[in-house]
Design an enzyme around this catalytic site. Structure first.
Site, PDB file in Angstrom:
ATOM      1  CE  LYS A 118      -1.726   1.237   3.970  1.00  0.00           C
ATOM      2  NZ  LYS A 118      -1.554   3.130   4.589  1.00  0.00           N
ATOM      3  CG  ASN A 119       2.197   2.554   3.482  1.00  0.00           C
ATOM      4  OD1 ASN A 119       1.161   2.896   3.221  1.00  0.00           O
ATOM      5  ND2 ASN A 119       2.679   2.134   4.768  1.00  0.00           N
ATOM      6  CB  CYS A 132      -3.432   5.999  11.450  1.00  0.00           C
ATOM      7  SG  CYS A 132      -4.460   4.724  10.261  1.00  0.00           S
ATOM      8  NE  ARG A 184       1.013   9.724  10.474  1.00  0.00           N
ATOM      9  CZ  ARG A 184       0.501   8.768   9.771  1.00  0.00           C
ATOM     10  NH1 ARG A 184      -0.845   8.554   9.784  1.00  0.00           N
ATOM     11  NH2 ARG A 184       1.145   8.194   8.941  1.00  0.00           N
ATOM     12  N   PRO A 185       3.756  15.664  11.694  1.00  0.00           N
ATOM     13  CG  PRO A 185       5.794  16.418  12.850  1.00  0.00           C
ATOM     14  CD  PRO A 185       4.537  15.398  13.005  1.00  0.00           C
ATOM     15  CB  ILE A 186       3.956  18.081   6.620  1.00  0.00           C
ATOM     16  CG1 ILE A 186       3.179  19.333   7.001  1.00  0.00           C
ATOM     17  CG2 ILE A 186       2.876  17.045   6.717  1.00  0.00           C
ATOM     18  CD1 ILE A 186       2.217  19.934   5.879  1.00  0.00           C
ATOM     19  CG  ASP A 187       9.118  19.260  10.680  1.00  0.00           C
ATOM     20  OD1 ASP A 187       8.041  18.375  10.572  1.00  0.00           O
ATOM     21  OD2 ASP A 187      10.049  19.317  10.912  1.00  0.00           O
ATOM     22  CD  GLN A 188      12.568  17.324   8.675  1.00  0.00           C
ATOM     23  OE1 GLN A 188      13.590  17.439   8.103  1.00  0.00           O
ATOM     24  NE2 GLN A 188      12.531  18.367   9.569  1.00  0.00           N
ATOM     25  CG  ASP A 244       3.376   0.764   9.393  1.00  0.00           C
ATOM     26  OD1 ASP A 244       3.445   1.038   8.192  1.00  0.00           O
ATOM     27  OD2 ASP A 244       2.995   1.623  10.352  1.00  0.00           O
ATOM     28  CB  ILE A 252       8.150   5.556  14.751  1.00  0.00           C
ATOM     29  CG1 ILE A 252       9.183   4.528  14.582  1.00  0.00           C
ATOM     30  CG2 ILE A 252       8.112   6.437  13.259  1.00  0.00           C
ATOM     31  CD1 ILE A 252      10.686   4.926  13.954  1.00  0.00           C
ATOM     32  NE  ARG A 299      -6.956   4.952   6.036  1.00  0.00           N
ATOM     33  CZ  ARG A 299      -6.273   5.969   6.446  1.00  0.00           C
ATOM     34  NH1 ARG A 299      -6.247   6.399   7.595  1.00  0.00           N
ATOM     35  NH2 ARG A 299      -5.340   6.340   5.824  1.00  0.00           N
TER      36      ARG A 299
END
Ligand code: EPZ
Length: 437
Positions: free
Chosen positions: A28-29, A123, A128-132, A311, A333, A403
């Site tokens: 999936k990923n 999820c 779950r930041p997106i700064d990177q 996971d 994580i 999902r």
């Protein structure tokens, strides 16, 4: 890609050891990023071995919403043509619900130097930041703004950069790769994620004509090319679906041959299963897991690949809840990935969470209960707990499980598990042999 009526509950009668064979689907990923990346050429791209799960279907629906042509060749194969993209503003209600929506940002930015995508959902396992992601896009020359829940990235031109990731992040590593493949010059990503699906996306981009080296190590080098072209590509098998069924053998004291896998990707999972007393036999494209009655206690810390995958943390938590002795799991994580513990406690587990560590005092057995799936992997793990429990378990909100797992209940039935999916629990309980909890 089928659409199914909304059946949101499992009823599971525990006690049957799972045994037999299960065939694993596409990752999936990896598929989510590859589907997004396929629009980076104006030629037609064929992608095979896509899992038919909610997240991949939501991604495709969002892409069709901006004019991408997607032909469903069969349940697991699509042909994508991104030459008719009308606008770069992705905005479908569903896309906010998946984490991987942000790959459309990297793909559209990399191709058109402009993208507008709702901030990702996914999820609820941590902040779950997106700064990177933002750091990488800015380093390549893009202006990035976040307004009204929409992330916008625009650039006159994208230029190569030397980017040091502050944390090992799968999503940002892939997204920067997407944005950099046609940026002029040589981009270097340091402290890159090494997961199998990162490598799969790099291999896909290279089959489209990109020039990416070092994927799978912590330094990825990308020499920008002027354009990408058509290709046919097959997504790798899903490491986490495979691991889930491997742990299903341990948890239900069964014997399962997990087929269509890459054993190398499963090494940390196989090692833990052997530590807790299972036999694991590796073949070219399959692994066989045989339980030996007793589950031994052990200690697990989740780490970026090739460490033990986050996971797979809930699945290990369920197995250790049934172990002889006290185990610990440290989740390094995500900050909120023990949401399954409360549900498991209702089934009789003895688990104490202190910070990012769970202390698990193994018990002889679990009992059926009425629980709900808090997120994708926790939901799958709780289904495995129910299959080992004494009595009947009802699991609500199984849409979270669907999902990321294709035909999850059917695959369990094919292994001898007593599970049905229903949208009317009361009616089903009346009608069937399930003992009411
Ligand atoms: C991907 O999420 C997967 N999702 C997750 O799988 C998986 O758990 C995760 O990678 C780790 O392997 C998809 O691929 C769609 P990260 P992602 O960026 O990319 C921090 C599943 O069950 N971080 O590797 O969101 C972050 O907070 C799902 O299939 C930043 O600080 O994960 C986390 O602590 C659940 N800043 C760590 O890095 C950023 O900009 C790893 O996150 C990005 C991430």
């Amino acid at each position: 890609m089928s659409s199914r009526a909304e059946k949101d509950h499992y009823i599971i009668n525990g006690g049957n050891p799972l045994s037999g064979e299960v065939v694993i689907g596409g990752a999936k990923n990896a598929a989510l990023a590859i589907i997004a990346a396929s629009i980076m050429t104006d030629e037609t791209v064929t992608i095979e071995n896509i899992p038919d799960v909610r997240d991949t279907n939501v991604m495709m629906e969002a892409m069709e919403g901006i004019g991408v042509k997607i032909k469903r060749v069969d349940r697991h194969t699509i042909e994508v043509n991104g030459s008719c993209v009308e606008n770069v503003n992705i905005d479908t209600e569903n896309i906010r619900k998946i984490r991987a929506s942000y790959y459309l940002l990297g793909a559209l930015l990399g191709k058109y130097c402009h993208a507008e995508v709702p901030l990702p959902g996914g999820c609820d396992i941590g902040s779950r930041p997106i700064d990177q992601h933002v750091k990488g896009f800015k380093a390549l020359g893009a202006k990035v703004t976040i307004e009204r829940g929409i992330m916008k990235a625009t650039a006159e031109k994208l230029n190569a950069a030397h980017i040091y990731m502050d944390v090992v992040t799968v999503g940002a590593t892939i997204n920067v790769m997407l944005a950099a493949v046609m940026a002029e010059g040589r981009t270097i990503i340091e402290n890159a994620a090494k997961e199998p699906h990162v490598v799969d996306v790099a291999n896909f981009l290279n089959s489209m004509g990109a020039n990416i080296k070092g994927a799978g190590t912590d330094v990825i080098r990308i020499r920008g090319v002027s354009r990408l072209h058509a290709c046919t590509y097959s997504v790798i098998p899903d490491q986490i679906e495979a691991g889930t069924f491997m742990f299903a053998a341990a948890i239900t004291r069964g014997d399962i041959l997990v087929k269509n896998v890459i054993p190398k990707h499963l090494e940390s999972i196989s090692a833990k299963l052997e530590e807790i007393g299972c036999d694991v036999e590796e073949f070219d494209d399959a692994v066989r897991v045989t339980a030996n009655g007793i589950i031994e206690a052990t200690h697990i810390k989740t780490l970026p690949y090739p460490g033990y995958p986050t996971d797979m943390q809930p699945q290990a938590g369920v197995a250790l809840a049934l172990a002889k002795g006290v185990s610990t799991i440290t989740e390094s994580i995500f900050e909120n990935r023990f949401r399954y513990v409360d549900e498991l406690t209702r089934m009789g587990a003895h688990i104490r969470v202190e910070g990012n560590t769970a202390i698990i005092d193994g018990t002889d057995g679990l009992t059926g209960a009425h629980i709900s799936a808090p997120d994708l992997r926790a939901g799958a793990a709780l289904a495995l707990a129910a299959l080992a429990a004494d009595g009947t378990t009802i699991i609500d909100d199984v849409r979270f499980i669907e999902r990321g797992y294709e035909d999850f209940d059917q695959k369990i039935r094919d292994l001898g598990g007593d599970i049905i999916k229903t949208d009317d629990v009361k009616q089903e309980i009346k009608r069937s042999k399930f003992r009411v909890v």
